[in-house]
Design an enzyme around this catalytic site. Structure first.
Site, PDB file in Angstrom:
ATOM      1  N   ARG A  67     -16.530   2.789   6.654  1.00 31.30           N
ATOM      2  CA  ARG A  67     -15.233   2.033   6.044  1.00 31.30           C
ATOM      3  C   ARG A  67     -14.106   1.466   6.481  1.00 31.30           C
ATOM      4  NH1 ARG A  67     -14.627   3.300   0.477  1.00 31.30           N
ATOM      5  NH2 ARG A  67     -12.528   2.606   0.598  1.00 31.30           N
ATOM      6  N   ASP A 108     -11.641  -0.771  -8.364  1.00 30.78           N
ATOM      7  CA  ASP A 108     -12.437  -0.386  -8.631  1.00 30.78           C
ATOM      8  C   ASP A 108     -10.796   0.000 -10.376  1.00 30.78           C
ATOM      9  OD1 ASP A 108     -13.898   0.646  -7.267  1.00 30.78           O
ATOM     10  OD2 ASP A 108     -13.417   2.953  -6.452  1.00 30.78           O
ATOM     11  N   TYR A 160     -27.894   6.525   6.689  1.00 33.45           N
ATOM     12  CA  TYR A 160     -28.050   5.284   6.589  1.00 33.45           C
ATOM     13  C   TYR A 160     -27.468   5.207   8.156  1.00 33.45           C
ATOM     14  CZ  TYR A 160     -24.256   3.913   3.411  1.00 33.45           C
ATOM     15  OH  TYR A 160     -23.174   4.412   2.854  1.00 33.45           O
ATOM     16  N   GLU A 201       1.151  -1.214   0.346  1.00 35.93           N
ATOM     17  CA  GLU A 201       0.120   0.294  -0.209  1.00 35.93           C
ATOM     18  C   GLU A 201       1.067   0.708   0.263  1.00 35.93           C
ATOM     19  OE1 GLU A 201      -3.324   0.463  -0.267  1.00 35.93           O
ATOM     20  OE2 GLU A 201      -2.680   3.012   0.522  1.00 35.93           O
ATOM     21  N   GLN A 202       0.179   2.182  -1.094  1.00 33.93           N
ATOM     22  CA  GLN A 202       1.658   3.238  -0.760  1.00 33.93           C
ATOM     23  C   GLN A 202       0.972   4.003   0.514  1.00 33.93           C
ATOM     24  OE1 GLN A 202      -0.034   5.804  -4.302  1.00 33.93           O
ATOM     25  NE2 GLN A 202      -2.148   6.242  -3.122  1.00 33.93           N
TER      26      GLN A 202
HETATM   27  P1  FAD Z   1      -9.990   2.277  -3.494  1.00 31.72           P
HETATM   28  O1  FAD Z   1     -10.369   1.714  -2.095  1.00 31.72           O
HETATM   29  O2  FAD Z   1      -9.217   2.732  -4.368  1.00 31.72           O
HETATM   30  O3  FAD Z   1      -8.625   1.234  -2.650  1.00 31.72           O
HETATM   31  C1  FAD Z   1      -7.385   1.554  -3.595  1.00 31.72           C
HETATM   32  C2  FAD Z   1      -6.098   1.711  -2.392  1.00 31.72           C
HETATM   33  O4  FAD Z   1      -4.695   1.047  -3.134  1.00 31.72           O
HETATM   34  C3  FAD Z   1      -5.668   2.503  -1.990  1.00 31.72           C
HETATM   35  O5  FAD Z   1      -5.416   2.018  -0.226  1.00 31.72           O
HETATM   36  C4  FAD Z   1      -4.804   2.966  -2.617  1.00 31.72           C
HETATM   37  O6  FAD Z   1      -3.463   4.455  -1.766  1.00 31.72           O
HETATM   38  C5  FAD Z   1      -3.522   2.370  -2.996  1.00 31.72           C
HETATM   39  N1  FAD Z   1      -2.978   2.534  -4.145  1.00 31.72           N
HETATM   40  C6  FAD Z   1      -3.212   3.307  -5.062  1.00 31.72           C
HETATM   41  N2  FAD Z   1      -2.381   3.679  -6.432  1.00 31.72           N
HETATM   42  C7  FAD Z   1      -0.848   2.035  -5.680  1.00 31.72           C
HETATM   43  C8  FAD Z   1       0.097   2.197  -5.960  1.00 31.72           C
HETATM   44  N3  FAD Z   1       0.884   3.152  -6.928  1.00 31.72           N
HETATM   45  N4  FAD Z   1       1.084   1.357  -5.041  1.00 31.72           N
HETATM   46  C9  FAD Z   1       0.837   1.144  -3.891  1.00 31.72           C
HETATM   47  N5  FAD Z   1      -0.792   1.564  -3.474  1.00 31.72           N
HETATM   48  C10 FAD Z   1      -1.676   2.258  -4.150  1.00 31.72           C
HETATM   49  N6  FAD Z   1     -19.549   1.093  -2.428  1.00 31.72           N
HETATM   50  C11 FAD Z   1     -20.122   0.013  -2.343  1.00 31.72           C
HETATM   51  O7  FAD Z   1     -20.146  -1.830  -2.436  1.00 31.72           O
HETATM   52  N7  FAD Z   1     -21.268   0.757  -1.203  1.00 31.72           N
HETATM   53  C12 FAD Z   1     -21.718   1.756  -1.141  1.00 31.72           C
HETATM   54  O8  FAD Z   1     -22.609   1.631  -0.365  1.00 31.72           O
HETATM   55  C13 FAD Z   1     -20.710   2.543  -1.424  1.00 31.72           C
HETATM   56  N8  FAD Z   1     -20.863   3.696  -1.878  1.00 31.72           N
HETATM   57  C14 FAD Z   1     -20.327   4.805  -1.845  1.00 31.72           C
HETATM   58  C15 FAD Z   1     -20.337   5.822  -1.995  1.00 31.72           C
HETATM   59  C16 FAD Z   1     -19.286   6.895  -2.443  1.00 31.72           C
HETATM   60  C17 FAD Z   1     -19.527   8.801  -2.667  1.00 31.72           C
HETATM   61  C18 FAD Z   1     -18.517   6.770  -3.700  1.00 31.72           C
HETATM   62  C19 FAD Z   1     -17.218   7.641  -4.113  1.00 31.72           C
HETATM   63  C20 FAD Z   1     -17.776   5.745  -2.991  1.00 31.72           C
HETATM   64  C21 FAD Z   1     -19.034   4.566  -3.450  1.00 31.72           C
HETATM   65  N9  FAD Z   1     -19.024   2.674  -3.473  1.00 31.72           N
HETATM   66  C22 FAD Z   1     -19.491   2.123  -2.174  1.00 31.72           C
HETATM   67  C23 FAD Z   1     -17.569   2.552  -3.554  1.00 31.72           C
HETATM   68  C24 FAD Z   1     -16.882   1.922  -3.236  1.00 31.72           C
HETATM   69  O9  FAD Z   1     -15.836   2.860  -2.316  1.00 31.72           O
HETATM   70  C25 FAD Z   1     -15.187   1.800  -4.529  1.00 31.72           C
HETATM   71  O10 FAD Z   1     -16.032   1.035  -5.151  1.00 31.72           O
HETATM   72  C26 FAD Z   1     -13.781   1.038  -3.301  1.00 31.72           C
HETATM   73  O11 FAD Z   1     -13.845   1.425  -2.002  1.00 31.72           O
HETATM   74  C27 FAD Z   1     -13.275   0.371  -4.512  1.00 31.72           C
HETATM   75  O12 FAD Z   1     -12.571  -0.387  -3.307  1.00 31.72           O
HETATM   76  P2  FAD Z   1     -10.582  -0.479  -4.231  1.00 31.72           P
HETATM   77  O13 FAD Z   1     -10.103  -1.099  -2.986  1.00 31.72           O
HETATM   78  O14 FAD Z   1     -10.984  -1.662  -5.501  1.00 31.72           O
HETATM   79  O15 FAD Z   1     -10.262   0.755  -4.151  1.00 31.72           O
END
Ligand code: FAD
Length: 403
Positions: free
Chosen positions: A120, A302, A224, A50-51
């Site tokens: 979260r 994502d 909620y 993790e960065q």
């Molecule tokens: P992220 O959470 O973006 O994690 C990526 C990680 O990678 C981060 O920690 C980052 O620091 C790290 N990283 C990035 N680049 C590098 C690198 N080069 N080297 C090392 N580390 C790196 N989803 C739901 O299911 N239910 C909900 O109710 C919901 N509500 C939401 C409401 C809002 C307003 C928003 C914006 C989103 C919501 N979501 C919801 C979506 C959800 O939050 C995201 O889809 C989810 O958090 C994505 O997780 P992820 O691990 O793929 O990415």
């Protein structure tokens, strides 16, 4: 959430000849951590890089739907969910003036229509508690990737390198590893900004277990409960002509939020009055990617399928990805990894692409203010919520082993 120690060294390999199934996960968001937990439970050696120097989650909640809850329970986290989640008992949909258009009682006993509000930070804590201390390496920003027929190598900003058999890019919507799979995808601005944060439930007298969404023209507001009803999560979605910064946590001004929802139901106005500070997110997604894998590298969460939050499925889909890829890798060896990852993508792509589209449509419905243009509440959630990613992955993993 408390600070976690930074892992200073990346750890050495046992030499090419002795490289057993080792997975490097880049990014410790919900997707990356869930993948690490699923791999670890499957007996696969995993490191998660993790960065950030400290894993400090923003003060915001998410809703976990039956499809995501199923995965968390499969990962052995049922007890933690019971302690930290807030089961939603009623899902109320209203017009801007508070007139109810739907009031759906939900079951809170683990059956299909269950919805759980979760902070979260609590979800992070839950996932971390399922991992040995040495899995997570903080302060490791991945900057490069190489692979050959035998192994893959990730490089970090400080010059460190780590060799693995598989690399999972769970590095979010701005993925730095996506370019090793496909040309970088262009952000699509939704025209909407989200204001988001939490409040003590007692401060606004919020009833236990109540989820409520108010739909107005060009904006909607939802509330909620989180953390066993001690907190509420609020989100105000506001149309904007400005292309706000695509960010996870830019500070926002509560006065702008108040101005956007002036004239709404008195409950909304009262909740916004109680807010001292808020964060904003410019809401973007991407068109579905044509490809998620390149040999030993696979995109997840994502990084693979950023979606607007209007179906509440981004994190739930990342959980489904996690269990799918881990289940398939448990049946793979060094030679068959590319095939297992390709199968992961084939399983996951159609479903997440459909959800990317549904999330956009829901946003338009909610911002339609309940007027003409279709039902205000999506009524076809069965295909989302009934999906059992664990069962699908196990079936596909078994099939992978057959000629
Ligand atoms: P992220 O959470 O973006 O994690 C990526 C990680 O990678 C981060 O920690 C980052 O620091 C790290 N990283 C990035 N680049 C590098 C690198 N080069 N080297 C090392 N580390 C790196 N989803 C739901 O299911 N239910 C909900 O109710 C919901 N509500 C939401 C409401 C809002 C307003 C928003 C914006 C989103 C919501 N979501 C919801 C979506 C959800 O939050 C995201 O889809 C989810 O958090 C994505 O997780 P992820 O691990 O793929 O990415």
């Amino acid at each position: 959430m408390g600070e976690l120690p930074t892992t200073a060294s990346v750890g050495s390999d046992d030499g090419r000849g002795g490289l057993h199934m080792k997975v490097a996960v880049i990014g410790a968001g919900i997707g990356g951590l869930a993948t690490a937990v699923a791999l670890h439970r499957g007996g696969i050696e995993v490191r998660c890089f993790e960065q950030a120097r400290v894993l400090a989650e923003v003060g915001a909640g998410i809703t976990l739907a039956p499809n995501g809850l199923r995965v968390l329970r499969h990962l052995g986290l049922a007890d933690a969910l019971d302690g930290m989640g807030s089961p939603i008992a009623n899902r109320v949909i209203s017009l801007a003036d508070g007139t109810e258009v739907a009031n759906v009682p939900l079951v809170t006993d683990g059956s299909r229509s269950e919805l759980v509000g979760m902070h979260r930070a609590d979800l992070f804590e839950m996932l971390l508690s399922a991992l040995p201390d040495d899995v997570l390496a903080l302060d490791h920003r991945c900057t490069g990737f190489d692979q050959d027929d035998d192994a893959a190598t990730v490089r970090f900003a400080d010059g460190a390198r780590h060799e693995a058999v598989v690399v999972i890019a769970a590095d979010g919507i701005h993925s730095s590893l996506q370019r090793f799979v496909v040309p970088p995808a262009m952000p699509v601005h939704s025209g909407s900004t989200a204001y988001r944060g939490t409040l003590p439930s007692a401060a606004i007298g919020w009833p236990a277990g109540r989820f409520q969404l108010w739909m107005g023209p060009g904006r909607h507001f939802l509330v909620y409960p989180l953390r066993a009803d001690q907190l509420v999560n609020y989100v105000g979605f506001v149309s904007t002509s400005e292309e706000a910064r695509e960010s996870w946590s830019a500070p926002g001004d509560p006065r702008d939020l108040a101005a956007a929802f002036a004239g709404f139901d008195e409950t909304v106005v009262r909740i916004i009055d109680a807010i001292d500070s808020t964060f904003t997110w410019g809401l973007y997604d991407r068109e579905p990617l044509p490809c998620w894998t390149a040999g030993r590298l696979a995109l997840l969460g994502d990084a693979a399928h950023p979606m607007l939050p209007h179906a509440g499925q981004g994190a739930n889909q990342a959980l489904e990805d996690a269990v799918t890829v881990a289940t398939l890798l448990a049946r793979a060896d060094r030679a068959t990894v590319p095939r297992a990852l390709a199968r992961y993508a084939e399983i996951r792509q159609p479903r997440t692409a459909r959800l990317q589209q549904s999330s956009r449509s829901n946003g338009s419905r909610f911002d339609g203010g309940g007027g003409p243009g279709g039902p205000p509440v999506p009524d076809d959630t069965g295909w989302i919520h009934d999906h059992d990613a664990v069962a699908v992955a196990e079936e596909q993993a078994a099939a992978l082993g057959r000629p």
